[in-house]
Scaffold this motif. Sequence first.
Motif: not given
Lengths: 315, 315
Positions: A202, A205, A218-219, A222, A225-226, A295-296, A298-300, A302-303, B206, B216, B218-219, B222, B295-296, B299, B302
């Motif tokens: 976090l 990003v 919010g964060t 998260m 949750s992560l 899923p979170r 996974e998104l993080l 990718a970011q 991003l 990319h 990964g993104t 997503m 969940p995505r 995140l 947030a």
Amino acid sequence: MTRSYAILGTGALGGFYGACLAKAGFDVHFLMRSDTNQARKHGLRVDSKSHGSFAIKPAQICDNPADLPDCDVALLCVKTTSNDQLDAILPQAVRPSTTCVVLQNGLGVEEQVARYVDPRRILGGLCFLCSNRVGPAHIHHLDYSDIRMGRYTSDGSAAGIDPVMEDVARDFHDAGITVNLAEDLVEARWQKLIWNVPYNGLCVVLRTTTDRIMSHPGTRAMAESLMREVADAAHAATGRTITEGFIREMLDRTDRMAPYRPSMLVDLDERRPLEVEAIFEAPLEAARRAGVATPRLELLTAQVGLIARTLVDGP
Amino acid sequence: MTRSYAILGTGALGGFYGACLAKAGFDVHFLMRSDTNQARKHGLRVDSKSHGSFAIKPAQICDNPADLPDCDVALLCVKTTSNDQLDAILPQAVRPSTTCVVLQNGLGVEEQVARYVDPRRILGGLCFLCSNRVGPAHIHHLDYSDIRMGRYTSDGSAAGIDPVMEDVARDFHDAGITVNLAEDLVEARWQKLIWNVPYNGLCVVLRTTTDRIMSHPGTRAMAESLMREVADAAHAATGRTITEGFIREMLDRTDRMAPYRPSMLVDLDERRPLEVEAIFEAPLEAARRAGVATPRLELLTAQVGLIARTLVDGP
């Protein structure tokens, strides 16, 4: 007998630990890629509030792993982002009787070392250390220095604690470094990810410090949750249980911390490669193989991956 | 009879549509907060490749909603981030016989208007428009201009198409603007979120353009996962089905786009408030109420929320 140490990668981490061991009287040999001329001429310099300001001079320096003498212990101190160099380092630097301690972040790093080193001679270490290279062969140590260390096993089982580990821990203790021995290296590595995944991720990003993650509801939610996703992945992939109490303790500890830039944000700010594979992709892959949804994470991942790629390719 | 129009919020969007209607001969009254002196003296200027460069002069300007005459149609053109001002605008600007067209982003916006306006006289519109205010009473129109419009219903049912909608669409058509009428406003709003959530969100977090998200792996994955989460939320919350084909079409269309800065990234770069509530929090809340896990989206919401707060509070 005084053990001899090879420092494989004399950067902010290896340089600090190696200099502390040398200062304590151990026979320490430094493998360096850059700064060798400076280190040969003026030694290796450390400035630390807790460990003092000192120089190792002359420092036993080499820039070719083949020139290292046989050492009892080799500390692998390069970042995981340089692990493509293990092939050029380990077969020559780690001799049949050497114990190799992998002082790297994340998951799957001992497995990479085990391609070159007898698995029964591999230990893993998680460093809680804030130090920077501030000039050629010059390290500034800011805070913390302790290491959590465990024995690697090919099958991922807990190996307990043995005399070799105790010897290394005692040497570090003599050098002013606390080493906490872990009965179960796999559990220790996942426990560290419980903190590293949410806060490194976090903060990188969002380009911010831990206090701001924690003060925005919010964060903050998260981050929690992560942590749970990482704990679920650990359980599904390894059978280890990371307790609710441990997660609470990580949140509370972060609340009590001064505004903090996690190591990966420091790397980003310094435009160094990010350890995406060891800290994000490896646990995500473990979760996938175990069939657990994260899923979170996974998104993080990718970011952070896109940001790491931007560092290499440009925006 | 030529219909009269009130433009509630004469910014880059309201100024553009209002100027096009005025140029086409409609009786248009502009409610403005700033730039009133400039507009009274020199008119309202639009530069557009597709619609030409022209000025509405004299422009019928007022800065107090009470000074607006009775108009047949009021276009609500302020950003959702200014919806705290609806209380000061709508009761005076929208008279008993006025049709109010809500040209705003996201979900839940007509519901806010319905506190002040008879729900049976509310239409909703989704604008596909790239235009910027480049100076006082001066708008630069870059690309696209079409609107997808549907009738609001208090119970969220599809209302179909009626003569009032057709009249408004014809007026816009005469002004060179395409209006596609939607039988089901709720479906249209969720369909637009299928694109807005992933690309506004990922590009803001991003700080990058759509092409880099898509290049990319990964993104890119997503973006697709976020679309499916929004589709799941739409289905659970409203019963609308967003097809696999629609999701594919959104991905393909984005692949074919030139590198694009979504509107929320433009807002961020210009340090304007971000429409977090309408585009992120409202669909997330709808998913929560419907008991579907996103969940995505959670995140991403947030993360965008922290960035929006940083804009207000400073870093």
